[in-house]
Design a protein around this motif. Structure first.
Motif, PDB file in Angstrom:
ATOM      1  N   THR A   1      27.697  41.836  27.536  1.00 47.34           N
ATOM      2  CA  THR A   1      28.899  41.774  28.200  1.00 47.34           C
ATOM      3  C   THR A   1      28.757  41.027  29.440  1.00 47.34           C
ATOM      4  OG1 THR A   1      29.511  44.044  27.368  1.00 47.34           O
ATOM      5  CG2 THR A   1      30.748  43.413  29.435  1.00 47.34           C
ATOM      6  N   TYR A   2      30.044  40.183  29.740  1.00 43.27           N
ATOM      7  CA  TYR A   2      29.981  39.182  30.685  1.00 43.27           C
ATOM      8  C   TYR A   2      31.018  39.669  31.757  1.00 43.27           C
ATOM      9  CZ  TYR A   2      26.731  36.488  28.254  1.00 43.27           C
ATOM     10  OH  TYR A   2      25.475  36.015  27.541  1.00 43.27           O
ATOM     11  N   ARG A   3      31.084  39.397  33.267  1.00 43.04           N
ATOM     12  CA  ARG A   3      32.218  39.611  33.960  1.00 43.04           C
ATOM     13  C   ARG A   3      32.510  38.080  34.390  1.00 43.04           C
ATOM     14  NH1 ARG A   3      31.755  44.075  38.370  1.00 43.04           N
ATOM     15  NH2 ARG A   3      32.553  45.333  36.437  1.00 43.04           N
ATOM     16  N   ALA A   4      33.944  37.674  34.106  1.00 45.07           N
ATOM     17  CA  ALA A   4      34.117  36.318  34.445  1.00 45.07           C
ATOM     18  C   ALA A   4      35.178  36.231  35.402  1.00 45.07           C
ATOM     19  CB  ALA A   4      34.263  35.587  33.231  1.00 45.07           C
ATOM     20  N   LYS A   5      35.241  35.500  36.311  1.00 42.91           N
ATOM     21  CA  LYS A   5      36.432  34.732  37.155  1.00 42.91           C
ATOM     22  C   LYS A   5      36.908  33.655  36.563  1.00 42.91           C
ATOM     23  CE  LYS A   5      34.652  36.944  41.667  1.00 42.91           C
ATOM     24  NZ  LYS A   5      33.965  36.722  42.731  1.00 42.91           N
ATOM     25  N   VAL A   6      38.189  33.963  36.345  1.00 42.37           N
ATOM     26  CA  VAL A   6      38.898  32.842  35.479  1.00 42.37           C
ATOM     27  C   VAL A   6      40.252  32.114  36.241  1.00 42.37           C
ATOM     28  CG1 VAL A   6      40.123  32.195  33.483  1.00 42.37           C
ATOM     29  CG2 VAL A   6      38.554  33.829  33.377  1.00 42.37           C
ATOM     30  N   SER A   7      40.046  30.729  36.441  1.00 40.96           N
ATOM     31  CA  SER A   7      41.106  30.003  36.881  1.00 40.96           C
ATOM     32  C   SER A   7      42.267  30.047  35.735  1.00 40.96           C
ATOM     33  CB  SER A   7      40.818  28.699  37.318  1.00 40.96           C
ATOM     34  OG  SER A   7      41.744  27.863  37.634  1.00 40.96           O
ATOM     35  N   GLY A   8      43.304  30.697  36.061  1.00 40.39           N
ATOM     36  CA  GLY A   8      44.455  30.899  35.189  1.00 40.39           C
ATOM     37  C   GLY A   8      44.705  32.299  34.645  1.00 40.39           C
ATOM     38  N   LEU A   9      45.721  32.597  34.248  1.00 43.23           N
ATOM     39  CA  LEU A   9      46.060  33.857  33.989  1.00 43.23           C
ATOM     40  C   LEU A   9      45.768  34.371  32.449  1.00 43.23           C
ATOM     41  CD1 LEU A   9      49.387  34.418  35.916  1.00 43.23           C
ATOM     42  CD2 LEU A   9      47.315  35.031  36.440  1.00 43.23           C
ATOM     43  N   MET A  10      44.843  35.182  32.057  1.00 41.49           N
ATOM     44  CA  MET A  10      44.627  35.610  30.814  1.00 41.49           C
ATOM     45  C   MET A  10      45.682  36.516  30.340  1.00 41.49           C
ATOM     46  SD  MET A  10      41.956  33.992  30.294  1.00 41.49           S
ATOM     47  CE  MET A  10      41.046  34.618  28.716  1.00 41.49           C
ATOM     48  N   THR A  11      45.978  36.456  28.932  1.00 41.02           N
ATOM     49  CA  THR A  11      46.958  37.126  28.617  1.00 41.02           C
ATOM     50  C   THR A  11      46.708  38.039  27.181  1.00 41.02           C
ATOM     51  OG1 THR A  11      47.769  35.334  26.748  1.00 41.02           O
ATOM     52  CG2 THR A  11      48.537  35.277  29.029  1.00 41.02           C
TER      53      THR A  11
ATOM     54  N   GLU B   1      38.553  42.302  27.775  1.00 46.10           N
ATOM     55  CA  GLU B   1      39.424  43.077  28.725  1.00 46.10           C
ATOM     56  C   GLU B   1      39.742  42.420  29.981  1.00 46.10           C
ATOM     57  OE1 GLU B   1      38.391  47.393  30.884  1.00 46.10           O
ATOM     58  OE2 GLU B   1      36.532  46.565  29.860  1.00 46.10           O
ATOM     59  N   ILE B   2      41.019  42.704  30.380  1.00 47.36           N
ATOM     60  CA  ILE B   2      41.782  42.142  31.457  1.00 47.36           C
ATOM     61  C   ILE B   2      41.683  43.019  32.672  1.00 47.36           C
ATOM     62  CG2 ILE B   2      43.559  40.867  32.632  1.00 47.36           C
ATOM     63  CD1 ILE B   2      44.535  40.063  29.868  1.00 47.36           C
TER      64      ILE B   2
END
Length: 242
Positions: free
Chosen positions: A132-142, A166-167
């Motif tokens: 399991t990874y926690r990611a900061k993402v540029s953009g809105l996951m849907t 998981e958002i």
């Protein structure tokens, strides 16, 4: 077992250093001075003392590291600092290695050991070990992205196994997301590529879990510790000698 091998396994030093220690009469076997590296001992019954300290034999060692960014998951590298550079002399004597790898700019949980059978079992595609990874993402996951992850995203060179997205939070003003992603495989740059396939970009990536192991909240980035008895017991699911 030969005495010099026992002493090396206990992290006393290299075989050459151990010969010197023996000559200097720093080793006792059952209370008596011993100078021969070839002396046969029973590691389960005999009492071996080095500089007054009773030694306990262990074949395998296990370290849980909170890998920082900028360090490579390798045993040696001519250009970059490696994860072994963060560990103590005992780890180097025991010839530990990272179980799997984290990219240079990825941080988080990394297990290091000299138990090859365990490493093979944890990395085997047949075992489907979740990570399991926690990611900061540029953009809105849907929600649509979540469905794609669950179905298995097709990349150019392979199709990913179904994964969980998981958002955790969305920042519409900054157009960024905080997510947790669980995969059962670990291809090169896989998490970043899966997010990129959804038209977004990972800007920070941290591994939180690998199989039954979880990154401790009190383990600072760059620090490490031995596995606890409970953590070691959790690895028994891989059915290898620990």
């Amino acid at each position: 077992m030969r005495l010099d091998k026992f002493l090396a396994d206990c992290g006393v030093g290299s075989r050459t250093e151990i010969k010197t220690f023996l000559k200097k009469k720093r080793v006792l076997v059952n209370g008596a001075l011993e100078t021969s590296p070839k002396r046969q001992i029973d590691e389960k019954k005999d009492t071996i003392t080095f500089d007054g300290q009773v030694l306990s034999h262990e074949t395998f060692v296990y370290y849980l590291l909170n890998k920082p960014r900028g360090v490579v998951s390798a045993t040696e590298d001519r250009e970059h600092k490696t994860v072994l550079d963060l560990l103590d002399d005992m780890a180097r004597v025991k010839e530990v290695f990272p179980v799997g790898r984290l990219d240079k700019d990825t941080h988080g949980l990394l297990l290091l050991t000299n138990n090859g059978a365990l490493a093979h079992a944890m990395l085997s595609p047949k075992k489907h070990v979740d990570k399991t990874y926690r990611a900061k993402v540029s953009g809105l996951m849907t929600v649509e992205d979540q469905k794609r992850f669950g179905q298995g995203i097709a990349l150019k060179d392979f199709t990913c196994q179904p994964a969980k997205l998981e958002i955790l939070s969305l920042d519409e003003e900054q157009e960024s997301s905080l997510v947790e992603i669980t995969i059962a495989e670990g291809k090169f740059h896989q998490v970043k590529r899966m997010v990129a396939a959804c038209g977004k970009e990972v800007v920070d990536l941290q591994r939180l879990t690998m199989g039954p192991l979880t990154l401790p909240e009190d383990l600072d980035r760059g620090d490490y510790r031995r596995l606890t008895e409970e953590e070691l017991a959790s690895l028994e699911i891989f059915d290898v000698a620990l």
